[in-house]
Design an enzyme around this catalytic site. Structure first.
Site, mmCIF file in Angstrom:
data_model
loop_
_atom_site.group_PDB
_atom_site.id
_atom_site.type_symbol
_atom_site.label_atom_id
_atom_site.label_comp_id
_atom_site.label_asym_id
_atom_site.label_seq_id
_atom_site.Cartn_x
_atom_site.Cartn_y
_atom_site.Cartn_z
ATOM 1 N N ASP A 22 -2.175 1.046 11.496
ATOM 2 C CA ASP A 22 -2.207 2.300 12.260
ATOM 3 C C ASP A 22 -1.536 2.071 13.611
ATOM 4 O O ASP A 22 -2.023 1.301 14.426
ATOM 5 C CB ASP A 22 -3.677 2.715 12.432
ATOM 6 C CG ASP A 22 -3.849 3.857 13.412
ATOM 7 O OD1 ASP A 22 -2.873 4.601 13.651
ATOM 8 O OD2 ASP A 22 -4.979 3.999 13.942
ATOM 9 N N ASN A 24 -0.789 4.503 15.940
ATOM 10 C CA ASN A 24 -1.071 5.443 17.036
ATOM 11 C C ASN A 24 -2.549 5.695 17.272
ATOM 12 O O ASN A 24 -2.933 6.626 17.968
ATOM 13 C CB ASN A 24 -0.341 6.770 16.796
ATOM 14 C CG ASN A 24 -0.861 7.477 15.555
ATOM 15 O OD1 ASN A 24 -1.648 6.913 14.799
ATOM 16 N ND2 ASN A 24 -0.428 8.702 15.341
ATOM 17 N N ASP A 26 -5.142 6.711 15.418
ATOM 18 C CA ASP A 26 -5.977 7.770 14.840
ATOM 19 C C ASP A 26 -6.803 7.248 13.660
ATOM 20 O O ASP A 26 -7.454 8.018 12.966
ATOM 21 C CB ASP A 26 -5.134 8.988 14.432
ATOM 22 C CG ASP A 26 -4.102 8.639 13.370
ATOM 23 O OD1 ASP A 26 -4.028 7.452 12.969
ATOM 24 O OD2 ASP A 26 -3.361 9.547 12.937
ATOM 25 N N ASP A 30 0.182 4.308 9.094
ATOM 26 C CA ASP A 30 1.355 5.182 9.182
ATOM 27 C C ASP A 30 2.639 4.367 9.010
ATOM 28 O O ASP A 30 2.591 3.133 8.920
ATOM 29 C CB ASP A 30 1.348 5.946 10.513
ATOM 30 C CG ASP A 30 0.979 5.047 11.683
ATOM 31 O OD1 ASP A 30 1.667 4.030 11.859
ATOM 32 O OD2 ASP A 30 -0.021 5.334 12.392
ATOM 33 N N ASP A 99 6.680 6.226 -4.640
ATOM 34 C CA ASP A 99 5.921 6.785 -5.749
ATOM 35 C C ASP A 99 6.442 8.189 -6.020
ATOM 36 O O ASP A 99 6.717 8.935 -5.094
ATOM 37 C CB ASP A 99 4.438 6.878 -5.345
ATOM 38 C CG ASP A 99 3.515 6.301 -6.394
ATOM 39 O OD1 ASP A 99 3.543 6.819 -7.517
ATOM 40 O OD2 ASP A 99 2.781 5.352 -6.077
ATOM 41 N N ASP A 200 4.622 8.025 -11.538
ATOM 42 C CA ASP A 200 3.182 8.155 -11.728
ATOM 43 C C ASP A 200 2.853 8.831 -13.056
ATOM 44 O O ASP A 200 3.475 9.822 -13.433
ATOM 45 C CB ASP A 200 2.618 9.008 -10.575
ATOM 46 C CG ASP A 200 1.118 9.142 -10.619
ATOM 47 O OD1 ASP A 200 0.440 8.116 -10.491
ATOM 48 O OD2 ASP A 200 0.627 10.279 -10.780
ATOM 49 N N GLU A 278 4.218 3.912 -14.626
ATOM 50 C CA GLU A 278 2.782 3.677 -14.670
ATOM 51 C C GLU A 278 2.274 3.923 -16.092
ATOM 52 O O GLU A 278 1.749 4.975 -16.422
ATOM 53 C CB GLU A 278 2.015 4.576 -13.699
ATOM 54 C CG GLU A 278 0.600 4.063 -13.536
ATOM 55 C CD GLU A 278 -0.460 5.121 -13.335
ATOM 56 O OE1 GLU A 278 -1.631 4.738 -13.206
ATOM 57 O OE2 GLU A 278 -0.141 6.315 -13.323
ATOM 58 N N HIS A 335 -4.213 -0.055 -6.618
ATOM 59 C CA HIS A 335 -5.125 0.871 -5.930
ATOM 60 C C HIS A 335 -6.096 1.567 -6.883
ATOM 61 O O HIS A 335 -6.911 2.358 -6.452
ATOM 62 C CB HIS A 335 -4.303 1.913 -5.178
ATOM 63 C CG HIS A 335 -3.514 2.777 -6.112
ATOM 64 N ND1 HIS A 335 -2.454 2.300 -6.862
ATOM 65 C CD2 HIS A 335 -3.667 4.070 -6.484
ATOM 66 C CE1 HIS A 335 -1.990 3.270 -7.629
ATOM 67 N NE2 HIS A 335 -2.696 4.351 -7.424
ATOM 68 N N ASP A 336 -5.957 1.315 -8.174
ATOM 69 C CA ASP A 336 -6.865 1.935 -9.144
ATOM 70 C C ASP A 336 -7.910 0.966 -9.697
ATOM 71 O O ASP A 336 -8.687 1.337 -10.580
ATOM 72 C CB ASP A 336 -6.072 2.526 -10.326
ATOM 73 C CG ASP A 336 -5.241 3.737 -9.916
ATOM 74 O OD1 ASP A 336 -5.668 4.470 -8.993
ATOM 75 O OD2 ASP A 336 -4.162 3.953 -10.505
HETATM 76 C C1 GLC Z 1 -2.080 7.495 -11.235
HETATM 77 C C2 GLC Z 1 -2.426 6.895 -9.911
HETATM 78 C C3 GLC Z 1 -3.831 7.281 -9.589
HETATM 79 C C4 GLC Z 1 -3.927 8.783 -9.551
HETATM 80 C C5 GLC Z 1 -3.407 9.419 -10.833
HETATM 81 C C6 GLC Z 1 -3.207 10.892 -10.697
HETATM 82 O O1 GLC Z 1 -2.894 7.012 -12.240
HETATM 83 O O2 GLC Z 1 -2.250 5.517 -9.927
HETATM 84 O O3 GLC Z 1 -4.247 6.714 -8.390
HETATM 85 O O4 GLC Z 1 -5.258 9.161 -9.352
HETATM 86 O O5 GLC Z 1 -2.164 8.880 -11.188
HETATM 87 O O6 GLC Z 1 -2.049 11.169 -9.965
HETATM 88 CA CA CA Z 2 -1.866 6.627 12.607
#
Ligand code: GLC
Ligand code: CA
Length: 571
Positions: A22, A24, A26, A30, A99, A200, A278, A335-336
């Site tokens: 971050d 700035n 908040d 970013d 993405d 995605d 993905e 991230h999943d």
């Molecule tokens: C993909 C992403 C996931 C998201 C899903 C819906 O699986 O990795 O994080 O929730 O698509 O866009």
């Molecule tokens: Ca920020």
């Protein structure tokens, strides 16, 4: 040796802009924050960055609910910042892929706002609208995130389809205007200069146009309970089979492949671009490698236990299915999922284990994808209140547990947390100050910082410690680069003692082969070179007891020991 495309050689590093740095104050990461840490990434040795969605978004699904494909979320910066990020990435010789969310937009996207406004709006057909049947949804499909896949819109008295959240209406890709608008979007970013896209949820783009009812014979709640109770591999497979049946008309229809070929053609008009999909399904490479360049080996990431035999099985299967000339792609976290050490780590050996998992990822055939923070051994955060959960999957679980199953709030929270993807989306830990250097000490980070940043799990301290996990990452990534056979050599799994995984990477015609031995167990193991081979040189080792005798053909690997070396046939 033929020069490989950059994305075959590259080590990718996934960044979630909201959680990286971050600039700035908040409490939200970013683009400027990322720019400030590009030297760090360059020094780490990675080659390419995959950035999760940076677009304006109500952020109900971590930015995967895009409300404008052509700009940057204001909390992340603006288009100028994006262009600067890209040029700073490029000036360091790195690549950036972004993405691209194909299947759906946010319900706040102007396209949907228009579409929903009347039955005769020109954008009405940009989404999937249908009449209900006797006050019921058009069919019995479910949303992946829980509940029916159809949402009634009282204003025009029709239902719209959403595979994910109801705030993520599916685009109607059968409408040529939609396809054109989305392809224009891709060109827009290609013209700006991005090096490719992580596409995605490509499996969900098309759904059965006849809206055939699914015949899984089970409710989604029933399937949830079944999956929760599944303990054995057999039970898990049964649950997976039912899930496949449940979503069979909504996922991986043949139509997707035609579209992937079209998108590939667009991207191929620009030199050196890459598409990462993905999905784990090999058929998305295309019949003639004419669809997606890289398909994730998700089955590896999903292994319940990372053991020599589970990895061997995974590799045999994947490589057997791999189409000719297609390039594999491995990852252990994103991230999943929960973070690697939460899934596979135990005890106090996190550094050694993190190193072992990395050695695996960097020496298996295929392009490796790393997840931000894994290089310092970051762990999932714990969440103690349902109010702090953002992830819809977890919130659905919570509601089901309380409302349908009558469980206590405490129990519901426990179950919700198993599902909650927020845990691993936690802010990056740069130093041991309050807020870990992610944001200033007085700011409130958007998700809690893991307290272990006070205890060495941070970039600053690990940079100074030669034994740290971070420095192992730096070293191992460099070793991979200096030894191209680790990237393009043939791969052969060889016999090894229980608890160890051993394989060769070899370039035909070369005198030396690379031997990789990983001790994945808790006990010391002795590996003996195959008959008629001798050691030549150790390239890298960790947790190895060195033999005094150079001629020796055995390697003693302590728990989590790693050996990478050159061997050759003995005369
Ligand atoms: C993909 C992403 C996931 C998201 C899903 C819906 O699986 O990795 O994080 O929730 O698509 O866009
Ligand atoms: Ca920020």
């Amino acid at each position: 040796m033929k020069k490989l495309e950059w994305w075959k050689r590259a080590v990718f590093y996934q960044i979630c802009p909201r959680s990286f740095a971050d600039s700035n104050g908040d409490g939200i990461g970013d683009l400027k924050g990322i720019i400030q840490h590009l030297d760090y990434l360059q020094d780490l040795g990675i080659d390419a960055v995959w950035m999760t969605p940076h677009y304006p978004s109500p952020f109900l699904d971590f930015g995967y609910d895009v409300s404008d494909y052509l700009s940057v979320a204001p909390e992340y910066g603006n288009l100028e910042d994006f262009k600067r990020l890209l040029s700073e990435v490029h000036s360091r010789g790195l690549y950036l892929i972004i993405d691209f969310v194909l299947n759906h937009t946010s319900d706040k996207h102007s396209w949907f706002v228009e579409s929903r406004s009347s039955l005769i709006n020109p954008k009405r057909d940009w989404y999937i609208w249908r009449n209900g049947r006797n006050n019921e949804p058009p069919n019995n499909w479910y949303s992946w995130f829980g509940g029916p896949a159809w949402e009634f819109d009282p204003f025009t008295r029709q239902y719209y389809y959403h595979f994910f959240m109801k705030q993520q209406p599916d685009l109607n890709w059968r409408n040529p205007e939609v396809k054109q608008a989305m392809i224009d979007t891709m060109r827009y970013w290609l013209e700006i200069g991005v090096d490719g896209f992580r596409l995605d949820a490509i499996g969900m783009v098309y759904e059965d146009s006849k809206l055939t009812n699914q015949e899984s014979g089970m409710s989604q709640l029933g399937l949830y309970q079944l999956s929760r109770r599944a303990k054995t591999g057999h039970q898990r497979r049964v649950a997976a089979r039912i899930s496949n049946k449940m979503f069979r008309y909504q996922m991986d229809l043949p139509d997707n492949h035609g579209l992937m070929r079209e998108l590939r053609n667009v991207v191929d008009e620009y030199p050196n671009k890459v598409l990462v999909g993905e999905t784990e399904l090999m058929n998305y490479y295309g019949l003639d490698n004419d669809e997606i360049h890289l398909i994730f080996n998700f089955p590896l990431m999903r292994l319940i236990k990372l053991t020599p035999s589970s990895i061997r099985q995974n590799q045999y299967r994947r490589l057997k299915q791999l189409p000719n000339d297609a390039w594999p792609c491995n990852t252990l976290g994103n991230h999943d999922t929960s973070r690697i050490l939460n899934r596979y780590g135990y005890g106090n050996n996190h550094c050694a284990m993190g190193r072992l998992f990395l050695a695996l990822l960097l020496t298996l055939p295929g392009t490796p994808f790393l997840y931000y923070g894994e290089e310092i051994g970051m762990m999932d955060i714990s969440i103690d209140n349902v109010k702090n959960i953002f992830d819809e999957i977890a919130l659905w679980t919570y509601r089901m547990e309380v409302e349908e199953l009558g469980n206590s709030e405490g129990e519901a929270l426990k179950s919700a947390l198993i599902a909650a993807r927020d845990k691993s989306r936690n802010p990056m830990q740069w130093d041991n100050s309050i807020n870990g250097g992610f944001c200033p000490p007085h700011a409130k980070p958007w998700l809690p910082i893991h307290p272990n940043h006070f205890n060495g799990v941070n970039v600053d301290e690990q940079t100074k410690d030669p034994q740290s996990l971070l420095n192992s990452y730096r070293l191992l990534i460099r070793i991979r680069k200096k030894n191209p056979a680790l990237i393009n050599g043939d791969f052969r799994i060889i016999k090894s003692p229980k608890g160890c995984l051993a394989f060769f990477r070899e370039v035909p015609g070369k005198k030396y082969k690379y031997l990789i031995v990983l001790n994945m167990g808790k006990i010391t193991n002795t590996y003996k070179l195959p008959h008629s081979y001798e050691m030549n040189e150790t390239i890298y080792s960790a947790n190895i007891k060195e033999e005094r005798n150079k001629e020796s053909d055995v390697i003693h690997l302590a728990p989590y020991g790693i050996y990478i070396g050159l061997i050759r046939r003995s005369r």
